[in-house]
Scaffold this active site. Structure first.
Site, PDB file in Angstrom:
ATOM      1  N   TYR A   1     -47.889 -16.359 -76.184  1.00  0.00           N
ATOM      2  CA  TYR A   1     -47.109 -16.515 -77.438  1.00  0.00           C
ATOM      3  C   TYR A   1     -46.999 -17.971 -77.898  1.00  0.00           C
ATOM      4  CZ  TYR A   1     -42.730 -16.587 -74.459  1.00  0.00           C
ATOM      5  OH  TYR A   1     -41.749 -16.829 -73.551  1.00  0.00           O
ATOM      6  N   GLU A   2     -46.498 -18.136 -79.085  1.00  0.00           N
ATOM      7  CA  GLU A   2     -46.459 -19.456 -79.748  1.00  0.00           C
ATOM      8  C   GLU A   2     -47.836 -20.078 -79.876  1.00  0.00           C
ATOM      9  OE1 GLU A   2     -42.885 -18.836 -80.723  1.00  0.00           O
ATOM     10  OE2 GLU A   2     -43.999 -20.562 -81.438  1.00  0.00           O
ATOM     11  N   GLY A   3     -48.827 -19.265 -80.195  1.00  0.00           N
ATOM     12  CA  GLY A   3     -50.214 -19.735 -80.264  1.00  0.00           C
ATOM     13  C   GLY A   3     -50.850 -19.581 -78.907  1.00  0.00           C
TER      14      GLY A   3
ATOM     15  N   GLN B   1     -54.392 -23.273 -78.793  1.00  0.00           N
ATOM     16  CA  GLN B   1     -53.991 -24.637 -78.435  1.00  0.00           C
ATOM     17  C   GLN B   1     -55.215 -25.514 -78.195  1.00  0.00           C
ATOM     18  OE1 GLN B   1     -50.766 -25.334 -78.624  1.00  0.00           O
ATOM     19  NE2 GLN B   1     -50.327 -23.167 -78.966  1.00  0.00           N
TER      20      GLN B   1
END
Lengths: 597, 597
Positions: B439-441, B446
């Site tokens: 999650y969060e990319g 990244q």
């Protein structure tokens, strides 16, 4: 999409290249295993796996077996599935024809077991442990024991279980405390509690034949005082019918991270003082019998790593081909594409596939070495084959189960957020895979076996022969594999250097050797895997040139081998420094200083 | 043993060496952050984490929140725990004093957040997402929005949630379809469904302030047509009291692999046609706002990797010190010893600890760069600090969460069979940790950020400066660290070579760059981690020589740094070849040929 399709093209190719499949029908003892039969077996097994077993995988995860009043009830869906497995004769493939087996090569049974395990790893443990028990009874039991137990175990009507572990005796089997007292009639009264007993109690089979390690009252301490007993759940009458219930029972089931469908039992023997067992082999020689079971089970657990990697890979491929997200990098079109077009997703998929194929190659070769050893009458060939099989066993177990966990983790990652949702199924593989590096001897124990017994066995002749074989083959690599050649050579040199270093350590530097064991096993497994994939790639190129086979598949063998060697192998090669560094740094901290303050 | 003790000695040392803690009270803006205050904050946070939060971790795993009639009920134990967190003023540490915050350094709040996250990762997501929302409203909202929402969000009475993902719009945020239509009064009617909304609905706070990404009717396609809206669960009256319920609701909760206690919601907005939101910032500029939230959240998720590695490490250490099994290798005595005495177990423990400490060093430095950027009035310093923070963010997120999973997996392994049993707790860390690389990319995203935006930002000045800094420091390494010096230098050379290669690729070779992104990030994170640990080791040696501090702890810093560099870093260095190999092989197989036949 969470189906499973047996990778028949791959498995057949591996049987041909790693296990000489095309010549089985000229091999004494395997004359019946002609190509037509083998193909039919694999195809039928693939159907069984896909249609009958695979659909039960998630059911078993959601509805684990339940213990009530000593009875362990498996999910309803498991009964017809197990019946199909038994009625199809699948457990008998490689078993001894004297007791109803078909006497086919073990490596063919391994291929079938791989499919069963991919379909439902938790279920597959039941036949796995049964065949380990069969092997121990066959090797060490009396003729009467063989006649009494083997036919029904081989057919799958009865199952087997291995009762080794106790709360204070896990990796250190010699510490076990279960007791056996000899009775006037030659039988033994067994008392004690065992934990982590896989499929120790269940309702799929009519009887469960427990092999139990226990200690006689006057037995020496440690592993030299362990004896093995066969302890049936139901006694067997002389006419083969089932008699009285023996005094053993499942007292609880563990709540586990994965393989939910496999009942992991706490077993209690002799609560009523009336648990009767029969010695297998000699008193105090139980460890040797146990190794017979364990070597079989270790390779079987290694196969779980391959099987779960294969299943996770297939699921990830379907998702990656189906899931459309973001435009292709560098493409003019801004239209979203299937994520399999993104280089990073391909890297993950190829990592899963390449390590899975490398581990499969190692295991099939390992089992084929056992087949060769059992069938040959040439004692030199037998010795070499057995030596190779022994050397490869800890690698088959540990390397394969490590990459199984890694592949399952990548499978979750490829699914993104959906991978973390249980209903997708990717998460189950991640949970299920995690037991394999632990049981049947932790991977740390495997590494110690590799740098201990196996490195030093017969002056190192077996690993030296294997390294020489790798060098000779690699020297001839050309065409598409020319770019991989120096990378593989560097890996082989590192392996050779590491092996020579640890071999030279001797007892004086035994702590250094033990500290290096795990990276050494990883290096060995990866270099060996790279070499075996290179051999497959060279054969694939030969067939491509000869227009012999499916070009897409054959090209994929070359791509996968190159990816494995050029992208993954260098990390293993880099372990040479850590392996040679010694354990001084590792051991320098006081144990108390590991605690945070 | 499944307790948690805040690693105060380590955290303080990292704050001192990575974030200049001893000089905070001379730093404009942080004058209040004297050593006594900081020490008191850390100690009190440690008590909160250990005594109040950590005991809820397993409870939340076993009793996930339940959705009934739109109401999400958390476990009973969570309410007093959250109340203690709020009443202690913990959410306010680094927040803006204008709205009730204490204005302390963010890196101090990061240390506290680490402890909260180690104690209960699933719970920690609630304050994490709240502070992300606070940052977005503070940076892009109107004065009125700030006054309306921030005080209660900062105090923790209200929480925040980020509503980005839709079924067809995950990594590709620009594909989202939620709609926003402007009303006569300047507000917007919001309609649409969002998935994977962490703590999107729950009963711990009086109100939930949703930030929702949606698209205006005439918005351009893709990310350029996204706007951000603040959509409170309860409207807020002019006097600050709660008004009517807004038209949004949680329609289902996901059944997940881990972080069970964190309700992952499917949120539906505007089912009754009456969901009112207010634009944050300008129309169609929502992506910029989202990055404000996301950069904060990315570092926070990276911190989850550190936190779970720390917790898994502590649990594994206690087990390894407690569990007695087998004699020490090479010892004369055959008496069994605690398994922490076995070299292979030490290797696993040190791997967990070293990667955890490396990731902690990276993240604290990353947050301290943000603190420096926010506080300085020197525009050159600000630019350099912001550039560094931006560069490090994807590494903080991806490297740390990858090692979090690896450490949790090793933690299970150290426990042997007990690690696979859920009640031990090691398995929960393995399950919980697995979400953080997603999650969060995803970590793949990244890596693309690192080789895309970050590599090319301002001509590469930021990574060049960091590599120059590493080279300069490493040149001076001597004494205990002399043996590590050439290994670290080789790593830095590989990183530099890799960075120059990818930098030179440009758009022509963008696919090669994308294919190399993940190993490049791993190389960067590992070399940077090794360098920061080397700096810590050199400082530890200085203190040892000056008799300044706990010798056991200071020596452990040297041991851990050497272990990281000499045992773990070479594998990352070996990624240079794969990074430079290009993506041709990766992309050569037809997508269909990934499917097994």
């Amino acid at each position: 999409m969470n189906e499973y399709k047996a990778p028949l093209e791959e498995i057949t190719f591996v049987l041909e290249t790693m296990a000489d499949m095309k010549n089985w029908d000229h091999t004494p003892g395997f004359e019946d295993a002609g190509e037509d039969l083998v193909t039919a077996v694999l195809e039928e097994a693939g159907k069984l796996a896909r249609d009958i077993i695979a659909p039960t995988n998630r059911i078993g995860d959601l509805e684990p077996p339940v213990l009530k009043d000593g009875v362990v009830t498996t999910p309803d869906a498991f009964k017809p599935m197990n019946a199909a497995f038994v009625e199809g004769g699948w457990p008998t493939l490689a078993a001894d024809p004297e007791f109803g087996g078909q006497g086919l090569p073990s490596v063919l049974a391994t291929a079938v077991t791989e499919m069963v395990t991919s379909s439902n790893m938790a279920y597959s443990l039941q036949p796995l442990l049964t065949s380990g028990a069969i092997e121990a009874i066959n090797a060490h039991g009396t003729d009467e024991q063989r006649r009494t137990y083997l036919p029904n175990m081989i057919s799958g009507i009865w199952s087997g279980a291995m009762n080794l572990t106790e709360p204070g005796a896990g990796s250190d089997v010699g510490a076990l405390r279960a007791k056996a007292e000899k009775q006037a009639d030659g039988s033994y009264k067994i008392t004690g509690q065992k934990i982590f007993i896989t499929w120790g109690e269940h309702d799929l089979c009519d009887n469960i034949i427990h092999l139990v390690l226990a200690r006689l009252p006057d037995a020496p301490e440690g592993t030299k005082g362990i004896s093995m007993f066969v302890v049936p759940k139901f006694h067997v009458n002389e006419d083969g019918s089932l008699g009285a219930r023996n005094d053993l029972r499942c007292v609880s089931l563990e709540h586990k991270l994965g393989i939910h469908a496999s009942p992991t039992c706490v077993m209690s023997f002799g609560d009523e003082g009336n648990c009767v067992g029969y010695i297998v082999g000699e008193e105090n020689k139980g460890m040797r019998n146990m190794f017979t079971m364990m070597n079989h089970a270790r390779i079987g657990v290694g196969l779980e790593g391959v099987a779960i990697a294969e299943r996770a890979y297939q699921q990830a491929v379907y998702y990656a081909k189906d899931r459309v997200q973001s435009a292709a990098i560098g493409a003019k079109s801004r239209a979203s594409v299937a994520i399999i077009e993104h280089p990073d997703v391909r890297r993950m998929l190829l990592s899963m596939r390449a390590t899975c194929e490398a581990a499969r190659a190692i295991i099939y070769r390992n089992v084929w070495a056992l087949d060769r050893a059992h069938k040959t009458s040439d004692m030199e060939v037998k010795k070499a084959a057995l030596g190779e099989a022994d050397l490869l066993t800890p690698i088959s177990k540990a390397y394969s189960t490590d990459i199984g966990v890694e592949a399952a983790s990548l499978g979750v990652q490829i699914h993104g957020g959906m991978g973390f949702i249980e209903e997708t199924g990717a998460a189950q593989h991640y949970r299920d895979s995690r037991i394999a590096p632990i049981y049947e001897g932790t991977n740390g124990i495997q590494a110690l076996d590799l740098v201990g017994r196996k490195l030093n066995s017969e002056g190192g002749v077996h690993w030296k022969a294997l390294i020489a074989e790798m060098r000779e083959f690699t020297a001839g690599m050309d065409r598409s594999m020319a770019g991989s050649k120096p990378v593989l050579e560097e890996g082989i040199n590192a392996l050779s250097d590491a092996a020579e270093t640890l071999f030279a350590n001797g007892f004086d530097r035994i702590v250094d050797t033990a500290g290096a064991a795990t990276p050494y096993l990883r290096l060995f497994g990866t270099v060996l895997g790279g070499y075996l994939l290179a051999r497959q790639a060279v054969e694939a190129e030969r067939r491509l040139a000869a227009d012999d086979g499916n070009p897409a598949f054959l090209k994929s063998k070359v791509t996968v081998a190159k990816f494995f060697i050029e992208q993954l192998l260098p990390q293993a090669t880099s372990l040479l420094g850590p392996i040679k560094a010694g354990a001084a740094e590792l051991m320098s901290m006081d144990a108390d200083d590991f605690i945070r303050t």
